[in-house]
Design an enzyme around this catalytic site. Structure first.
Site, PDB file in Angstrom:
ATOM      1  N   TYR A 141       0.821  -1.219   0.000  1.00 34.65           N
ATOM      2  CA  TYR A 141       0.000   0.000   0.000  1.00 34.65           C
ATOM      3  C   TYR A 141       0.854   1.267   0.000  1.00 34.65           C
ATOM      4  CZ  TYR A 141      -3.989  -3.011   1.137  1.00 34.65           C
ATOM      5  OH  TYR A 141      -4.950  -3.972   1.117  1.00 34.65           O
ATOM      6  N   LYS A 187       3.724 -15.294   1.283  1.00 37.92           N
ATOM      7  CA  LYS A 187       3.630 -15.948  -0.037  1.00 37.92           C
ATOM      8  C   LYS A 187       5.063 -16.227  -0.483  1.00 37.92           C
ATOM      9  CE  LYS A 187       1.114 -17.323  -3.564  1.00 37.92           C
ATOM     10  NZ  LYS A 187       0.252 -18.507  -3.508  1.00 37.92           N
ATOM     11  N   ASP A 219      -2.756 -18.119   0.515  1.00 37.97           N
ATOM     12  CA  ASP A 219      -3.915 -18.766  -0.134  1.00 37.97           C
ATOM     13  C   ASP A 219      -4.422 -19.914   0.738  1.00 37.97           C
ATOM     14  OD1 ASP A 219      -1.398 -19.763  -0.719  1.00 37.97           O
ATOM     15  OD2 ASP A 219      -1.928 -20.503  -2.706  1.00 37.97           O
ATOM     16  N   ASP A 243      -5.086  -7.281   5.588  1.00 34.62           N
ATOM     17  CA  ASP A 243      -6.321  -6.554   5.282  1.00 34.62           C
ATOM     18  C   ASP A 243      -7.419  -7.573   4.944  1.00 34.62           C
ATOM     19  OD1 ASP A 243      -8.133  -4.627   4.640  1.00 34.62           O
ATOM     20  OD2 ASP A 243      -7.064  -3.841   2.891  1.00 34.62           O
ATOM     21  N   ASP A 247     -10.510  -9.286   7.786  1.00 32.07           N
ATOM     22  CA  ASP A 247     -11.947  -9.184   7.490  1.00 32.07           C
ATOM     23  C   ASP A 247     -12.574 -10.568   7.400  1.00 32.07           C
ATOM     24  OD1 ASP A 247     -12.144  -6.490   7.545  1.00 32.07           O
ATOM     25  OD2 ASP A 247     -12.802  -6.240   5.471  1.00 32.07           O
TER      26      ASP A 247
END
Ligand code: NAD
Length: 356
Positions: A141, A187, A219, A243, A247
């Protein structure tokens, strides 16, 4: 002990839920013998209306000179047409940046009485108690270079050793006070930045021999969270993955009105419910105050080190839910008595000081 608390009520249901958190804090601070000195500050729409800017200088100064910040929520339709940098959210983003809040803590706790509120099967989620520690000020980000032209758009996921170390340390310290398990999510099969992440976290584990560290690709973590969430204690991850996973994890419990959060920085930490200003239910006395009361409990635990008082609040929340006290949002799950925001706050305050 006396602590300075910057209180930012904000917009919509913010003032209502903050009032209940203060009520509970007042009760436990008296019972556990410490003093909270509150200072109210404006932010968001309320600040735009009063002083024309979403983050007044006075708020920023006051927040930075406090021991902790308790925040409700901001935003609403009234301010949606303003240019981006003048909107309520701009105030919160600026505050978080000034606080250098690099670690976001998002607990997901499943209360047995509300198992039916989740879209997942009760036997899958019963007893779930996960804390996602998300890196908040680095990663893709914020990475450079970034840009967009007519035929491509690009961003850069970058982490320095120091950035990984400081968020990992937060996760290890917290894990030591929980079930001593960390799953670091990355990852590393594809990304160099993740390989560095894995190396640095693995290295830090040497300092915390009691903590069991595992690694998981993002994943797989996304799948495991819905397949068998009970396997997780602390999940440590970067900004983008965190992020999404925080959630996803929050929806395991199924109710947005219950979940707290903390943004831990190198300066002052910020505590807030994960929900927004819920303008659709504002000023009706029906908002669920538990997410904000649980955020106040996190504030006691992580910033003020008042662990006993924090535990008392957590126990009180469990007890009201067990006894069937419910605000409207969770009324269809085992309600014995429907409560207003104020009513539920009062019962939690009473239970939090029982026996003191
Ligand atoms: P929201 O979280 O405010 O509301 C989503 C839904 O959940 C609504 O139906 C609401 O009634 C319900 N809800 C939320 N909190 C509740 C509570 N405590 N008790 C019972 N029900 C509750 O999200 P939204 O509707 O997308 O956004 C509303 C406003 O909040 C927008 O202006 C948005 O920008 C802002 N927002 C602010 C923050 C923040 O301040 N950190 C976070 C998210 C959204």
């Amino acid at each position: 002990m006396s602590y300075r608390i910057a209180v930012i009520k904000g917009d919509g249901v913010g003032p209502e839920v903050i009032d209940e958190a203060k009520k509970v804090l007042d009760a436990v601070s008296y019972a556990y013998n410490f003093n909270l000195d509150y200072q109210d500050y404006l932010m968001g729409g309320a600040a735009i209306d009063r002083v024309g800017t979403p983050l007044p200088e006075e708020t920023l100064k006051g927040a930075l000179s406090s021991d902790a910040i308790l925040f409700g929520a901001i935003g609403g339709e009234k301010w949606d047409t303003l240019p981006l940098e003048q909107r309520p959210e701009a105030g919160l983003l600026k505050l978080r940046k000034a606080l250098d809040a690099f670690a976001n803590l998002r607990p997901t706790l499943v209360y047995n009485e509300l198992l039916e509120a989740s879209t997942l099967k009760p036997n899958v989620i019963e007893g779930v108690d996960i804390l996602v520690v998300r890196e908040l000020t680095g990663g893709i980000y914020f990475g450079e270079p970034r840009g967009q032209d007519s035929h491509k758009g690009y961003n850069t996921m970058v982490y320095t050793v120091e950035e990984i170390q400081r968020v990992a340390r937060v996760a290890f310290e917290i894990a030591m006070k929980r079930r001593k398990k960390i799953c670091s999510v990355d990852k590393a099969n594809v990304l160099e930045v993740s390989r560095l992440w894995r190396e640095v976290v693995t290295q830090m584990a040497n300092e915390y021999q009691e903590v069991e560290l595992t690694h998981m690709y993002v994943d797989n973590a996304a799948m495991q969270l819905v397949r068998n969430p009970k396997q997780f204690d602390v999940i440590l991850t970067g900004n983008l993955f965190g992020d999404i996973l925080s959630d996803e994890a929050s929806m395991i419990s199924g109710s947005i009105g219950l979940l707290p959060s903390a943004s831990i920085g190198s300066k002052v930490s910020l505590y807030e419910p994960i929900h927004g200003s819920a303008p659709d239910i504002a000023r009706q006395g029906i908002a669920n105050p538990i997410a904000t009361i649980a955020s106040a409990s996190m504030m006691l635990r992580y910033s003020l080190k008042e662990e006993s008082a924090a535990n008392a609040i957590d126990r009180a929340i469990r007890k009201v839910l067990k006894e069937g006290y419910r605000t409207r949002d969770i009324a269809s799950f085992g309600a014995k008595e429907l409560c207003t925001t104020d009513g539920l706050g009062s019962i939690i305050a009473e239970y939090a000081t029982e026996g003191k």
